[in-house]
Design a protein around this motif. Structure first.
Motif, PDB file in Angstrom:
ATOM      1  N   SER A 113     -23.352   5.951 -29.200  1.00 50.63           N
ATOM      2  CA  SER A 113     -24.102   6.853 -28.022  1.00 50.63           C
ATOM      3  C   SER A 113     -23.565   8.149 -27.966  1.00 50.63           C
ATOM      4  O   SER A 113     -22.582   8.411 -28.621  1.00 50.63           O
ATOM      5  N   ALA A 114     -24.311   8.985 -27.427  1.00 48.21           N
ATOM      6  CA  ALA A 114     -23.867  10.286 -27.058  1.00 48.21           C
ATOM      7  C   ALA A 114     -22.390  10.613 -26.506  1.00 48.21           C
ATOM      8  O   ALA A 114     -21.842  11.519 -26.653  1.00 48.21           O
ATOM      9  N   ASN A 115     -22.092   9.622 -25.686  1.00 50.24           N
ATOM     10  CA  ASN A 115     -20.849   9.803 -24.996  1.00 50.24           C
ATOM     11  C   ASN A 115     -19.769   9.468 -25.963  1.00 50.24           C
ATOM     12  O   ASN A 115     -18.702   9.693 -25.392  1.00 50.24           O
ATOM     13  N   ASN A 116     -19.969   8.833 -26.988  1.00 50.03           N
ATOM     14  CA  ASN A 116     -18.703   8.664 -27.999  1.00 50.03           C
ATOM     15  C   ASN A 116     -18.774   9.254 -29.499  1.00 50.03           C
ATOM     16  O   ASN A 116     -18.210   8.558 -30.356  1.00 50.03           O
ATOM     17  N   SER A 117     -19.975  10.263 -29.502  1.00 51.00           N
ATOM     18  CA  SER A 117     -19.992  10.765 -30.766  1.00 51.00           C
ATOM     19  C   SER A 117     -20.012  12.311 -30.636  1.00 51.00           C
ATOM     20  O   SER A 117     -19.777  12.707 -29.778  1.00 51.00           O
ATOM     21  N   ARG A 118     -20.099  12.985 -31.917  1.00 55.09           N
ATOM     22  CA  ARG A 118     -20.058  14.752 -31.851  1.00 55.09           C
ATOM     23  C   ARG A 118     -21.220  15.081 -32.854  1.00 55.09           C
ATOM     24  O   ARG A 118     -21.529  14.123 -34.059  1.00 55.09           O
ATOM     25  N   TRP A 119     -21.904  16.199 -32.489  1.00 53.19           N
ATOM     26  CA  TRP A 119     -22.972  16.608 -33.576  1.00 53.19           C
ATOM     27  C   TRP A 119     -23.056  17.931 -33.356  1.00 53.19           C
ATOM     28  O   TRP A 119     -22.617  18.783 -32.582  1.00 53.19           O
ATOM     29  N   ILE A 120     -23.949  18.554 -34.513  1.00 53.61           N
ATOM     30  CA  ILE A 120     -24.447  19.799 -34.457  1.00 53.61           C
ATOM     31  C   ILE A 120     -25.931  19.593 -34.501  1.00 53.61           C
ATOM     32  O   ILE A 120     -26.146  18.520 -35.092  1.00 53.61           O
ATOM     33  N   ALA A 121     -26.817  20.325 -33.958  1.00 53.47           N
ATOM     34  CA  ALA A 121     -28.395  20.093 -33.562  1.00 53.47           C
ATOM     35  C   ALA A 121     -29.024  21.514 -33.421  1.00 53.47           C
ATOM     36  O   ALA A 121     -28.760  22.653 -33.238  1.00 53.47           O
ATOM     37  N   ARG A 122     -30.328  21.000 -33.165  1.00 58.75           N
ATOM     38  CA  ARG A 122     -31.270  22.081 -33.016  1.00 58.75           C
ATOM     39  C   ARG A 122     -31.610  21.792 -31.573  1.00 58.75           C
ATOM     40  O   ARG A 122     -31.880  20.488 -31.208  1.00 58.75           O
ATOM     41  N   ALA A 123     -31.602  22.655 -30.475  1.00 56.13           N
ATOM     42  CA  ALA A 123     -32.126  22.291 -29.343  1.00 56.13           C
ATOM     43  C   ALA A 123     -33.022  23.225 -29.036  1.00 56.13           C
ATOM     44  O   ALA A 123     -33.305  24.477 -29.542  1.00 56.13           O
ATOM     45  N   VAL A 124     -33.667  23.251 -27.633  1.00 56.92           N
ATOM     46  CA  VAL A 124     -34.575  24.144 -27.201  1.00 56.92           C
ATOM     47  C   VAL A 124     -33.902  24.699 -25.561  1.00 56.92           C
ATOM     48  O   VAL A 124     -33.676  23.732 -24.715  1.00 56.92           O
ATOM     49  N   SER A 125     -33.729  25.914 -25.528  1.00 61.37           N
ATOM     50  CA  SER A 125     -33.354  26.602 -24.280  1.00 61.37           C
ATOM     51  C   SER A 125     -34.167  27.874 -23.981  1.00 61.37           C
ATOM     52  O   SER A 125     -34.194  28.692 -24.664  1.00 61.37           O
ATOM     53  N   GLY A 126     -34.742  27.611 -22.558  1.00 60.01           N
ATOM     54  CA  GLY A 126     -35.657  28.629 -22.227  1.00 60.01           C
ATOM     55  C   GLY A 126     -36.551  29.006 -23.095  1.00 60.01           C
ATOM     56  O   GLY A 126     -37.332  30.292 -22.882  1.00 60.01           O
ATOM     57  N   GLY A 127     -37.315  28.015 -23.694  1.00 60.75           N
ATOM     58  CA  GLY A 127     -38.499  28.059 -24.395  1.00 60.75           C
ATOM     59  C   GLY A 127     -38.113  28.631 -25.896  1.00 60.75           C
ATOM     60  O   GLY A 127     -39.189  28.930 -26.532  1.00 60.75           O
ATOM     61  N   VAL A 128     -36.843  28.712 -26.466  1.00 64.18           N
ATOM     62  CA  VAL A 128     -36.680  29.115 -27.408  1.00 64.18           C
ATOM     63  C   VAL A 128     -35.766  28.305 -28.549  1.00 64.18           C
ATOM     64  O   VAL A 128     -34.696  27.705 -27.786  1.00 64.18           O
ATOM     65  N   ASN A 129     -35.907  28.135 -29.728  1.00 62.98           N
ATOM     66  CA  ASN A 129     -35.089  27.191 -30.626  1.00 62.98           C
ATOM     67  C   ASN A 129     -33.545  27.663 -30.621  1.00 62.98           C
ATOM     68  O   ASN A 129     -33.387  29.103 -30.731  1.00 62.98           O
ATOM     69  N   ARG A 130     -32.812  27.006 -30.370  1.00 62.69           N
ATOM     70  CA  ARG A 130     -31.349  27.312 -30.450  1.00 62.69           C
ATOM     71  C   ARG A 130     -30.471  26.398 -31.344  1.00 62.69           C
ATOM     72  O   ARG A 130     -30.945  25.106 -31.447  1.00 62.69           O
ATOM     73  N   GLY A 131     -29.352  26.685 -31.759  1.00 67.37           N
ATOM     74  CA  GLY A 131     -28.422  25.986 -32.589  1.00 67.37           C
ATOM     75  C   GLY A 131     -27.440  25.515 -31.257  1.00 67.37           C
ATOM     76  O   GLY A 131     -27.209  25.946 -30.368  1.00 67.37           O
ATOM     77  N   GLY A 132     -27.082  24.174 -31.592  1.00 66.16           N
ATOM     78  CA  GLY A 132     -26.637  23.413 -30.588  1.00 66.16           C
ATOM     79  C   GLY A 132     -25.429  22.543 -30.959  1.00 66.16           C
ATOM     80  O   GLY A 132     -25.491  22.126 -32.161  1.00 66.16           O
ATOM     81  N   THR A 133     -24.207  22.352 -30.187  1.00 67.99           N
ATOM     82  CA  THR A 133     -23.214  21.511 -30.518  1.00 67.99           C
ATOM     83  C   THR A 133     -23.069  20.658 -29.374  1.00 67.99           C
ATOM     84  O   THR A 133     -23.163  20.986 -28.204  1.00 67.99           O
ATOM     85  N   GLY A 134     -22.671  19.246 -29.435  1.00 72.39           N
ATOM     86  CA  GLY A 134     -22.471  18.430 -28.390  1.00 72.39           C
ATOM     87  C   GLY A 134     -21.476  17.434 -28.707  1.00 72.39           C
ATOM     88  O   GLY A 134     -21.257  17.059 -29.987  1.00 72.39           O
ATOM     89  N   GLY A 135     -21.060  16.644 -27.736  1.00 72.87           N
ATOM     90  CA  GLY A 135     -20.014  15.470 -27.980  1.00 72.87           C
ATOM     91  C   GLY A 135     -20.121  14.751 -26.396  1.00 72.87           C
ATOM     92  O   GLY A 135     -20.444  14.931 -25.553  1.00 72.87           O
ATOM     93  N   GLY A 136     -19.301  13.596 -26.713  1.00 76.35           N
ATOM     94  CA  GLY A 136     -19.186  12.789 -25.548  1.00 76.35           C
ATOM     95  C   GLY A 136     -17.674  12.730 -25.371  1.00 76.35           C
ATOM     96  O   GLY A 136     -16.593  12.545 -26.147  1.00 76.35           O
ATOM     97  N   SER A 137     -17.264  12.605 -23.959  1.00 79.92           N
ATOM     98  CA  SER A 137     -15.823  12.354 -23.576  1.00 79.92           C
ATOM     99  C   SER A 137     -15.526  10.750 -23.237  1.00 79.92           C
ATOM    100  O   SER A 137     -14.292  10.536 -22.902  1.00 79.92           O
TER     101      SER A 137
END
Length: 232
Positions: A113-137
């Motif tokens: 699940s997202a709660n126990n993994s980490r990643w880099i990604a493409r996201a959308v913010s404010g209607g614009v493609n953005r690079g993103g990082t995420g992870g779970g605690s």
């Protein structure tokens, strides 16, 4: 060559320029082996196999991911877990339109699940493609997106995990950060999708290289970025 420049700092490194690391038939990739320890991300299901092109990444080799079901899987996590620090880098050609709000994972590892993994990604913010990082605690997830670069087309994206903050930078711009103490588990590693038992969040576009490193110094970061950016 990145291996010569960073040596033992590399804990994982997939590079489509090294065609011998790719197993493909009629343009469909069944496996892509990393150049550090031979970690073999693979896909046995024909419909889920990424494509291969010797020249589609600005005249250089790459794997192509359709955003629907293409991904490669490694049934282990040979990278820093728990709250241990690392960086994840990728050289990509991001092709999803900003109208598509789906988060699309370039590289991810950890649990189911997202709660126990980490990643880099493409996201959308404010209607614009953005690079993103995420992870779970362990109990929740955190995400941070870049705010400077439109993450459409060819870019270098860097995700950082220092044990207290996660960050993202695209093409060498300043890191955007947010607080997270990761609790990354040990189930699997994926290129082109998230890590649940049934893959989700498929990347759409081309991937030319992925690397996992410890936290880099400013000089090492500059070397890594220059090496990857030369193909853009």
């Amino acid at each position: 060559m990145l291996i010569r420049e960073l040596g033992t700092l590399l804990t994982g490194y997939w590079d489509a320029d090294f065609v011998g690391s790719i197993s493909e038939a009629t343009g469909s990739v069944s496996s892509w082996r990393d150049l550090v320890a031979g970690y073999n991300t693979s896909q046995a299901t024909a419909l889920s196999q990424p494509g291969y092109s010797p020249s589609a990444f600005n005249g250089r080799p790459c794997l192509t991911f359709d955003g629907t079901n293409h991904f490669l899987n490694l049934a282990s996590v040979p990278f820093p877990t728990g709250a241990a620090a690392c960086e994840i880098w990728a050289l990509v050609d991001q092709e999803a339109l900003a109208a598509d709000a789906t988060g699309r994972r370039i590289f991810s590892y950890g649990g189911t699940s997202a709660n126990n993994s980490r990643w880099i990604a493409r996201a959308v913010s404010g209607g614009v493609n953005r690079g993103g990082t995420g992870g779970g605690s362990g109990a929740a997830q955190a995400n941070v997106n870049g705010t400077i670069v439109d993450f459409s087309g060819r870019h270098v994206v860097r995700g950082t995990f220092d044990g207290a903050l996660i960050g993202v930078s695209v093409d060498g711009n300043a890191l955007a950060t947010t607080a997270l103490v990761p609790a990354t588990s040990t189930t699997r590693t994926r290129i082109g999708a998230a890590t649940p038992n049934t893959a989700t969040n498929f990347f759409q576009g081309k991937i030319a290289a992925v690397a996992v490193t410890p936290l880099l110094t400013a000089e090492q970061e500059s070397s890594m970025r220059a090496f990857l950016s030369a193909r853009i």
